[in-house]
Design a protein around this motif. Structure first.
Motif, PDB file in Angstrom:
ATOM      1  N   GLN A   7       0.773  -1.452   0.063  1.00  0.00           N
ATOM      2  CA  GLN A   7       0.216  -0.126   0.179  1.00  0.00           C
ATOM      3  C   GLN A   7       0.890   1.149  -0.099  1.00  0.00           C
ATOM      4  O   GLN A   7       1.917   1.015   0.419  1.00  0.00           O
ATOM      5  CB  GLN A   7      -0.685  -0.118   1.187  1.00  0.00           C
ATOM      6  CG  GLN A   7      -2.051  -0.869   1.128  1.00  0.00           C
ATOM      7  CD  GLN A   7      -2.734  -0.820   2.838  1.00  0.00           C
ATOM      8  OE1 GLN A   7      -2.219  -1.202   3.910  1.00  0.00           O
ATOM      9  NE2 GLN A   7      -3.607  -0.915   2.513  1.00  0.00           N
ATOM     10  N   SER A  10      -0.077   7.137   1.153  1.00  0.00           N
ATOM     11  CA  SER A  10      -1.538   7.916   1.451  1.00  0.00           C
ATOM     12  C   SER A  10      -2.281   7.357   1.519  1.00  0.00           C
ATOM     13  O   SER A  10      -3.697   6.929   2.345  1.00  0.00           O
ATOM     14  CB  SER A  10      -1.697   8.647   0.349  1.00  0.00           C
ATOM     15  OG  SER A  10      -2.897   9.767   0.184  1.00  0.00           O
ATOM     16  N   GLU A  11      -2.863   5.834   1.169  1.00  0.00           N
ATOM     17  CA  GLU A  11      -3.179   4.607   2.119  1.00  0.00           C
ATOM     18  C   GLU A  11      -3.531   4.042   3.364  1.00  0.00           C
ATOM     19  O   GLU A  11      -4.211   3.809   3.812  1.00  0.00           O
ATOM     20  CB  GLU A  11      -3.739   3.218  -0.076  1.00  0.00           C
ATOM     21  CG  GLU A  11      -4.535   2.647   0.733  1.00  0.00           C
ATOM     22  CD  GLU A  11      -4.415   1.069  -0.475  1.00  0.00           C
ATOM     23  OE1 GLU A  11      -5.049   0.205  -0.096  1.00  0.00           O
ATOM     24  OE2 GLU A  11      -3.501   1.263  -1.349  1.00  0.00           O
ATOM     25  N   PHE A  13      -2.413   6.176   5.355  1.00  0.00           N
ATOM     26  CA  PHE A  13      -2.536   7.251   6.259  1.00  0.00           C
ATOM     27  C   PHE A  13      -4.142   7.469   6.376  1.00  0.00           C
ATOM     28  O   PHE A  13      -4.635   7.381   7.346  1.00  0.00           O
ATOM     29  CB  PHE A  13      -1.957   8.578   5.611  1.00  0.00           C
ATOM     30  CG  PHE A  13      -2.690   9.704   6.676  1.00  0.00           C
ATOM     31  CD1 PHE A  13      -2.207  10.240   7.701  1.00  0.00           C
ATOM     32  CD2 PHE A  13      -3.692  10.018   5.588  1.00  0.00           C
ATOM     33  CE1 PHE A  13      -2.626  10.812   7.642  1.00  0.00           C
ATOM     34  CE2 PHE A  13      -4.021  11.678   6.341  1.00  0.00           C
ATOM     35  CZ  PHE A  13      -4.046  12.113   8.347  1.00  0.00           C
ATOM     36  N   HIS A  14      -4.718   7.076   5.282  1.00  0.00           N
ATOM     37  CA  HIS A  14      -6.346   6.732   4.744  1.00  0.00           C
ATOM     38  C   HIS A  14      -6.567   5.910   5.778  1.00  0.00           C
ATOM     39  O   HIS A  14      -7.888   6.088   6.373  1.00  0.00           O
ATOM     40  CB  HIS A  14      -6.885   6.873   3.711  1.00  0.00           C
ATOM     41  CG  HIS A  14      -6.390   8.376   2.686  1.00  0.00           C
ATOM     42  ND1 HIS A  14      -7.150   9.972   3.460  1.00  0.00           N
ATOM     43  CD2 HIS A  14      -5.444   8.949   1.778  1.00  0.00           C
ATOM     44  CE1 HIS A  14      -6.685  10.594   2.468  1.00  0.00           C
ATOM     45  NE2 HIS A  14      -5.896  10.488   1.551  1.00  0.00           N
ATOM     46  N   ALA A  15      -6.345   4.519   5.879  1.00  0.00           N
ATOM     47  CA  ALA A  15      -6.957   3.918   6.620  1.00  0.00           C
ATOM     48  C   ALA A  15      -6.547   3.925   7.898  1.00  0.00           C
ATOM     49  O   ALA A  15      -7.580   3.411   9.030  1.00  0.00           O
ATOM     50  CB  ALA A  15      -5.740   2.516   6.227  1.00  0.00           C
ATOM     51  N   GLN A  16      -5.477   4.202   8.377  1.00  0.00           N
ATOM     52  CA  GLN A  16      -5.051   4.781  10.159  1.00  0.00           C
ATOM     53  C   GLN A  16      -6.527   5.569  10.485  1.00  0.00           C
ATOM     54  O   GLN A  16      -6.500   5.780  11.715  1.00  0.00           O
ATOM     55  CB  GLN A  16      -4.011   5.310   9.911  1.00  0.00           C
ATOM     56  CG  GLN A  16      -3.597   5.891  11.636  1.00  0.00           C
ATOM     57  CD  GLN A  16      -1.566   6.315  11.415  1.00  0.00           C
ATOM     58  OE1 GLN A  16      -1.887   7.238  10.990  1.00  0.00           O
ATOM     59  NE2 GLN A  16      -0.870   6.371  12.860  1.00  0.00           N
ATOM     60  N   SER A  17      -6.437   7.252   9.352  1.00  0.00           N
ATOM     61  CA  SER A  17      -7.399   7.964  10.115  1.00  0.00           C
ATOM     62  C   SER A  17      -8.836   6.915  10.147  1.00  0.00           C
ATOM     63  O   SER A  17      -9.984   7.686  11.050  1.00  0.00           O
ATOM     64  CB  SER A  17      -7.107   9.275   9.055  1.00  0.00           C
ATOM     65  OG  SER A  17      -6.247   9.308   8.197  1.00  0.00           O
ATOM     66  N   HIS A  18      -9.451   6.186   9.120  1.00  0.00           N
ATOM     67  CA  HIS A  18     -10.423   5.675   9.064  1.00  0.00           C
ATOM     68  C   HIS A  18     -10.207   4.916  10.925  1.00  0.00           C
ATOM     69  O   HIS A  18     -11.876   5.513  11.240  1.00  0.00           O
ATOM     70  CB  HIS A  18     -10.668   5.263   8.082  1.00  0.00           C
ATOM     71  CG  HIS A  18     -12.208   4.304   8.298  1.00  0.00           C
ATOM     72  ND1 HIS A  18     -12.050   2.774   8.286  1.00  0.00           N
ATOM     73  CD2 HIS A  18     -13.158   4.333   8.123  1.00  0.00           C
ATOM     74  CE1 HIS A  18     -13.441   3.057   7.654  1.00  0.00           C
ATOM     75  NE2 HIS A  18     -13.540   3.286   7.883  1.00  0.00           N
ATOM     76  N   TYR A  20      -8.842   5.492  13.217  1.00  0.00           N
ATOM     77  CA  TYR A  20      -9.113   6.128  14.272  1.00  0.00           C
ATOM     78  C   TYR A  20     -10.142   7.021  14.661  1.00  0.00           C
ATOM     79  O   TYR A  20     -10.826   7.534  16.051  1.00  0.00           O
ATOM     80  CB  TYR A  20      -7.665   7.615  14.596  1.00  0.00           C
ATOM     81  CG  TYR A  20      -6.029   6.343  15.160  1.00  0.00           C
ATOM     82  CD1 TYR A  20      -5.820   4.941  14.706  1.00  0.00           C
ATOM     83  CD2 TYR A  20      -5.263   8.273  14.912  1.00  0.00           C
ATOM     84  CE1 TYR A  20      -4.763   4.663  14.773  1.00  0.00           C
ATOM     85  CE2 TYR A  20      -3.722   7.270  15.083  1.00  0.00           C
ATOM     86  CZ  TYR A  20      -3.742   5.835  15.315  1.00  0.00           C
ATOM     87  OH  TYR A  20      -2.995   5.487  15.973  1.00  0.00           O
ATOM     88  N   ARG A  21     -10.738   7.484  14.246  1.00  0.00           N
ATOM     89  CA  ARG A  21     -11.914   7.837  13.648  1.00  0.00           C
ATOM     90  C   ARG A  21     -13.171   6.966  14.670  1.00  0.00           C
ATOM     91  O   ARG A  21     -13.384   7.700  15.313  1.00  0.00           O
ATOM     92  CB  ARG A  21     -12.895   8.266  12.066  1.00  0.00           C
ATOM     93  CG  ARG A  21     -14.134   9.536  12.626  1.00  0.00           C
ATOM     94  CD  ARG A  21     -14.402   9.367  11.054  1.00  0.00           C
ATOM     95  NE  ARG A  21     -14.883   8.088  10.033  1.00  0.00           N
ATOM     96  CZ  ARG A  21     -13.952   8.173   8.640  1.00  0.00           C
ATOM     97  NH1 ARG A  21     -12.953   8.967   8.834  1.00  0.00           N
ATOM     98  NH2 ARG A  21     -14.550   7.486   8.225  1.00  0.00           N
TER      99      ARG A  21
END
Length: 196
Positions: A7, A10-11, A13-18, A20-21
């Motif tokens: 991955q 960027s992908e 980071f988006h997965a981590q952000s998702h 964490y949210r």
């Protein structure tokens, strides 16, 4: 397996952000409960106009050293749409940010028939939140409900054994029923007007 090879950054980071949210989404609920416990809606309502942070600190009678924490609480509650901000003039030159009610915070006013404050406090009580903590274990055990898995007894028995929780839950149900009755009456009136 090295995920960074499969991955892009960027992908990841988006997965981590998702994640964490979802991990921290409970914080909004706890801030809402805190606002109800502090009576922030009632303080703003009784103030008669939007209230500044220093005025809110004074009304809440909290230690001024906690004003920064209250500011963070209010920022999150504004972000969630529970309160709004506006600018007010304290004198002819200075303008300050102030907090105001929204439709959501108006239905938290304790003296209103439609107050959902008791519902918020009960639904976020540890007795009702704890079963969600044991959900994974519940799938592997023989308890009928996650509530029983968390407390060792069923919901109604727990209420019988804990009069304070029972009172809290009954107030919440009365609060919710009051709101549902009002909505039902409003819908009925609308239908009568629309049909005739």
């Amino acid at each position: 397996m090295d995920l960074t090879r499969d991955q892009g950054a960027s992908e990841l980071f988006h997965a981590q952000s998702h994640l964490y949210r979802h991990i921290f989404s409970f914080i909004s609920s706890m801030f809402l409960k805190c606002a109800v416990q502090l009576g922030i809606s009632d303080i703003i309502h009784n103030h008669g106009q939007p209230i500044t942070l220093p005025e809110l600190v004074l009304e809440l009678q909290i230690n001024p050293t906690k004003a920064g924490f209250l500011h963070r609480l209010m920022r999150l509650l504004v972000h969630c749409g529970l309160f709004a901000t506006t600018r007010v003039h304290k004198n002819q030159e200075d303008e300050e940010e102030a907090y105001d009610l929204t439709p959501s915070s108006r239905i938290l006013l304790k003296d209103n028939i439609t107050s959902l404050s008791p519902f918020v406090v009960a639904m976020l009580d540890p007795a009702l939140v704890t079963p969600w903590q044991v959900l994974g274990n519940w799938f592997r055990c023989d308890q009928v409900t996650p509530f029983e898995g968390a407390h060792g007894v069923g919901f109604w028995d727990f209420g019988d054994q804990n009069p304070e929780f029972n009172k809290l839950f009954n107030e919440a149900m009365a609060s919710d029923s009051g709101m549902m009755n009002l909505l039902s009456e409003t819908a009925s009136q609308f239908l009568r007007v629309w049909i005739h």
